[in-house]
Design a protein around this motif. Sequence first.
Motif, mmCIF file in Angstrom:
data_model
loop_
_atom_site.group_PDB
_atom_site.id
_atom_site.type_symbol
_atom_site.label_atom_id
_atom_site.label_comp_id
_atom_site.label_asym_id
_atom_site.label_seq_id
_atom_site.Cartn_x
_atom_site.Cartn_y
_atom_site.Cartn_z
ATOM 1 N N ILE A 279 19.334 121.401 95.476
ATOM 2 C CA ILE A 279 18.252 122.114 94.785
ATOM 3 C C ILE A 279 17.463 121.071 93.997
ATOM 4 C CG2 ILE A 279 17.691 123.914 93.099
ATOM 5 C CD1 ILE A 279 20.389 125.233 93.806
ATOM 6 N N ILE A 280 16.191 120.956 94.315
ATOM 7 C CA ILE A 280 15.379 119.915 93.669
ATOM 8 C C ILE A 280 14.391 120.599 92.728
ATOM 9 C CG2 ILE A 280 13.830 117.957 94.105
ATOM 10 C CD1 ILE A 280 15.565 118.336 97.011
ATOM 11 N N LEU A 281 14.642 120.418 91.433
ATOM 12 C CA LEU A 281 13.849 121.099 90.386
ATOM 13 C C LEU A 281 12.526 120.342 90.163
ATOM 14 C CD1 LEU A 281 16.846 121.735 87.947
ATOM 15 C CD2 LEU A 281 15.721 123.433 89.399
ATOM 16 N N PRO A 282 11.534 121.025 89.545
ATOM 17 C CA PRO A 282 10.210 120.413 89.414
ATOM 18 C C PRO A 282 10.212 119.068 88.679
ATOM 19 C CG PRO A 282 10.180 122.698 88.657
ATOM 20 C CD PRO A 282 11.584 122.396 89.028
ATOM 21 N N LEU A 311 17.891 121.912 102.176
ATOM 22 C CA LEU A 311 17.224 121.335 101.000
ATOM 23 C C LEU A 311 16.267 122.376 100.425
ATOM 24 C CD1 LEU A 311 16.274 117.720 102.248
ATOM 25 C CD2 LEU A 311 18.417 118.513 101.219
ATOM 26 N N TYR A 312 16.504 122.774 99.177
ATOM 27 C CA TYR A 312 15.609 123.706 98.477
ATOM 28 C C TYR A 312 14.744 122.876 97.525
ATOM 29 C CZ TYR A 312 18.429 127.772 99.893
ATOM 30 O OH TYR A 312 19.070 128.742 100.596
ATOM 31 N N VAL A 313 13.434 122.852 97.771
ATOM 32 C CA VAL A 313 12.537 122.039 96.945
ATOM 33 C C VAL A 313 11.585 122.971 96.202
ATOM 34 C CG1 VAL A 313 10.910 120.113 96.970
ATOM 35 C CG2 VAL A 313 12.624 120.308 98.780
ATOM 36 N N HIS A 314 11.419 122.734 94.894
ATOM 37 C CA HIS A 314 10.515 123.605 94.139
ATOM 38 C C HIS A 314 9.110 123.496 94.724
ATOM 39 C CE1 HIS A 314 8.096 125.247 90.841
ATOM 40 N NE2 HIS A 314 9.149 126.049 90.727
ATOM 41 N N PRO A 408 16.838 121.085 107.452
ATOM 42 C CA PRO A 408 15.990 122.226 107.097
ATOM 43 C C PRO A 408 15.538 122.151 105.627
ATOM 44 C CG PRO A 408 18.260 122.908 107.600
ATOM 45 C CD PRO A 408 18.266 121.434 107.442
ATOM 46 N N VAL A 409 14.228 122.262 105.408
ATOM 47 C CA VAL A 409 13.694 122.236 104.037
ATOM 48 C C VAL A 409 13.074 123.602 103.732
ATOM 49 C CG1 VAL A 409 12.167 121.056 102.416
ATOM 50 C CG2 VAL A 409 13.160 119.779 104.327
ATOM 51 N N LEU A 410 13.456 124.151 102.580
ATOM 52 C CA LEU A 410 12.919 125.444 102.117
ATOM 53 C C LEU A 410 12.241 125.206 100.767
ATOM 54 C CD1 LEU A 410 16.085 125.909 103.237
ATOM 55 C CD2 LEU A 410 15.436 128.283 102.909
ATOM 56 N N THR A 411 11.328 126.109 100.380
ATOM 57 C CA THR A 411 10.794 125.993 99.020
ATOM 58 C C THR A 411 11.265 127.192 98.202
ATOM 59 O OG1 THR A 411 8.804 127.143 99.680
ATOM 60 C CG2 THR A 411 8.672 124.744 99.555
ATOM 61 N N PHE A 412 11.191 127.032 96.886
ATOM 62 C CA PHE A 412 11.478 128.173 96.004
ATOM 63 C C PHE A 412 10.514 128.127 94.826
ATOM 64 C CE2 PHE A 412 13.619 126.119 92.404
ATOM 65 C CZ PHE A 412 13.990 124.891 92.954
ATOM 66 N N LYS A 413 10.262 129.331 94.286
ATOM 67 C CA LYS A 413 9.397 129.433 93.108
ATOM 68 C C LYS A 413 10.279 129.610 91.890
ATOM 69 C CE LYS A 413 5.788 132.417 93.525
ATOM 70 N NZ LYS A 413 4.414 132.395 93.387
ATOM 71 N N GLN A 416 16.283 131.547 90.865
ATOM 72 C CA GLN A 416 17.151 132.639 91.312
ATOM 73 C C GLN A 416 17.187 132.740 92.844
ATOM 74 O OE1 GLN A 416 19.012 133.940 88.854
ATOM 75 N NE2 GLN A 416 20.180 134.847 90.536
ATOM 76 N N GLU A 417 16.127 132.264 93.516
ATOM 77 C CA GLU A 417 16.083 132.379 94.990
ATOM 78 C C GLU A 417 17.217 131.565 95.649
ATOM 79 O OE1 GLU A 417 12.015 131.453 96.236
ATOM 80 O OE2 GLU A 417 11.332 132.408 94.383
ATOM 81 N N PRO A 418 17.321 130.257 95.393
ATOM 82 C CA PRO A 418 18.468 129.556 96.005
ATOM 83 C C PRO A 418 19.814 130.064 95.499
ATOM 84 C CG PRO A 418 17.226 128.062 94.565
ATOM 85 C CD PRO A 418 16.411 129.305 94.718
#
Length: 526
Positions: A279-282, A311-314, A408-413, A416-418
Motif C-alpha cells: 500500500i503506497i500512501l500519498p 500494488l495499491y497506489v494512492h 498488477p497495479v490498483l489505485t485507491f482514494k 479503507q479500500e485496500p
Amino acid sequence: MNTIPQEFQITAPLIQDTYLVNGELKKWTGKTTQVYSTISSTEKYEPTLLGSTPVMGEAEALEVAESARAAFNNGQGLWPTMKVVDRIKCMENFVVKMKETRTEVVKLLMWEIGKSLGDSEKEFDRTVEYINDTIQSYKELNSQSAHFAKVQGINAMVRRGPIGVVLCLGPYNYPLNETFTLLIPALIMGNPVIFKPAKHGVLLISPLLEAFRSSFPKGVISIVYGRGREIASPIMRSGKVDILALIGNSKSAIALQDQHPNKNRLRLVLGLEAKNPAIILPDADLDLAIQECITGTLSFNGQRCTALKLLYVHESIADEFNKRFAAKVDSLQFGNPWEKGVSLTPLPETEKPAYIQELIDDATSKGAKVINAKGGERSDNFIFPAVLFPVNKDMRVYQEEQFGPVVPVLTFKDIQEPLNDMAESNYGQQVSLFGKDIKTIAPLIDTLVNLVCRVNLNSSCQRGPDVFPFTGRKDSAFGTLSIHDALRSFSIRTFVASKDNAYNNEILQELLNSKESNFINTDYIL
Ligand SMILES: NC(=O)C1=CN([C@@H]2O[C@H](COP(=O)(O)OP(=O)(O)OC[C@H]3O[C@@H](n4cnc5c(N)ncnc54)[C@H](OP(=O)(O)O)[C@@H]3O)[C@@H](O)[C@H]2O)C=CC1
Ligand SMILES: O=C(O)[C@H](O)COP(=O)(O)O
C-alpha cells in the motif's frame, strides 16, 4: 547466447538410480523420468537434459512408511528415545557433509530452477545457517526451559517429546531451503521423516543422499522420488503419517489431507499461498517505494510466496509511480543465472509463460493496459514482466496467485479500500506499507496486524531473518515456522505430575540431578 562458464557446464547427465530407505541407498530398477532444464546449452533454444530420477508408486510408499514407523516404534525407537546430545551430534555430522556439496548443489539450483548464482549461493548458505541456528536454539531452549513448576500442590515436570512420522514436501522455488525448514526441526525433535523432493530442484538432493544416509540411524530419514499424486498420496493413504509438513499450494495441502484415513490423528504444519499487497500512501518516499516494490514483485521472477502480488497506489501519485516503476522494470536484465547483472532468468515451469500471458490477456480484455514497453515479450522459456494498470477485482490477475512475472497495479482514494480487499481475501501472510506520517501509519498498523501476520514498514515483504515468526492467516499457513516455533510445531508437551510426598520428591530429585537419564536429557522445550 553467452558462453557457459566451464564450472557450470553440464558434462554428463546425473542418473539418480537410488533412493534412501531403511538406512540404505537402495538401487532403483523401475521406471524413470528425465529431468530437463528450461535453460538452453545451445545457440538455438532447446531444453537441456540434466539427468533422470525414479518414478515411484504404491509399493515404495508402503516400504518407506513402514520403515519410518519402525524407526519411531510408537515412541520407543532408537531415534525418539535418543538423548538430545546424540541427536544433535547426528545433525552436526550431517552439516559437515552437507557443506562439502555446496558447489554441486548451487550449480544444480541454477540449472533446475533458474535461480541466479548469487541467490543460489544464498539459498545453500541460508540452509546451512538455518540448521546451525536450529541446533543452537534447541540447546538454548533446552537449557533455559523452566520445566519444573509447582501449582496448587502439584509438581509438574514438563518436557517436549516427538509426535511420530512426518511427511515433508516443499515447493520448487526454494527446493532446498523451504523443505529443510520443515525437515530439520522435525528430525531434531525425534521424529522420523519421509521426504519427497519438489517438482523442480529434485536432482540437487542427490549429492546429499549419502550425507543423510551416513549421519542418521536406519529409517530416520527416507527419500523417495516421483510425482506427488503417485508417491506422496499413497504414503498419506497408508495412515502411517502423523504430521503432514507441506510448503506449497493451498490445493495440494487439501488434496493430501484428504488422503489420510484418520484426520483426527493428523497434525499439520503448512506454509501455503499468499497474495501480499503493498500500500503506497500519498506521502511515501517514491524512490524507496519503487525500489522495494521492484525487489518485492520481481526477485526470482516473482516466484516467491512472500512476493508482492498486488500494488495499491494512492490515486494522487499513481501517474508518477506508474511511469517510474514501469521504466525501472524495463531496465531489468534477462539472462542465464550465472551471468553478471542479470535479475530475470528462465522460468522452470514450461507452462508458466503461457499462464502469465493468459493473465495479461484476461486483464487487457477487461480494461487494463500493459504500461511498460517490454511487458509480455517472450524469449526462450521466459516472459518479460508485464505491469498491468488499472487492475480491478474482476480480473484473474487480482484473484489468482500469479507466482510469476506479472505486476498488477490498483489505485485507491480512501485507505479503507485496500483494507476491505485484504479483509475479504482468502490470504493473510504479509503487507508492505509505504508512507512517512506517523499519525497515519500508527493506527493503520493496529488494523493491518489483524489482517496479516507481518507488516513491513517502508520495505518489501520477506520471510527472514528466520528467528522471526513466519506464518499467515486464513489459507496462507497453519502453524509457525520461526526457528523456535518450528521446534514446537514438531513436538508435543508432556509432563509428570506429582503431589509432595517423600517418594515423589525423591524420584523427581533423582531425575533432576541425573545428567544421564533419558528423561532429563530429552526435549525440555516449553
Ligand atoms: N508459505 C510459504 O512458506 C511458501 C509457499 N509457497 C507456495 O508454494 C507454491 C509453489 O510451489 P509448488 O512446487 O508449485 O507447490 P505444490 O503445492 O505444487 O507442490 C508442493 C509439493 O506437494 C506435492 N503435491 C502437489 N499436489 C499434490 C497432490 N494432489 N497430491 C500429492 N502431492 C501433491 C508436490 O509434488 P508434485 O509436484 O510432484 O506433484 C510437491 O512435492 C506457491 O503456491 C507458493 O505460494 C512457496 C514458498 C513458500
Ligand atoms: O517466499 C518464499 O517462497 C519463501 O518463503 C522465502 O521467502 P524469502 O524469499 O522472502 O526469503
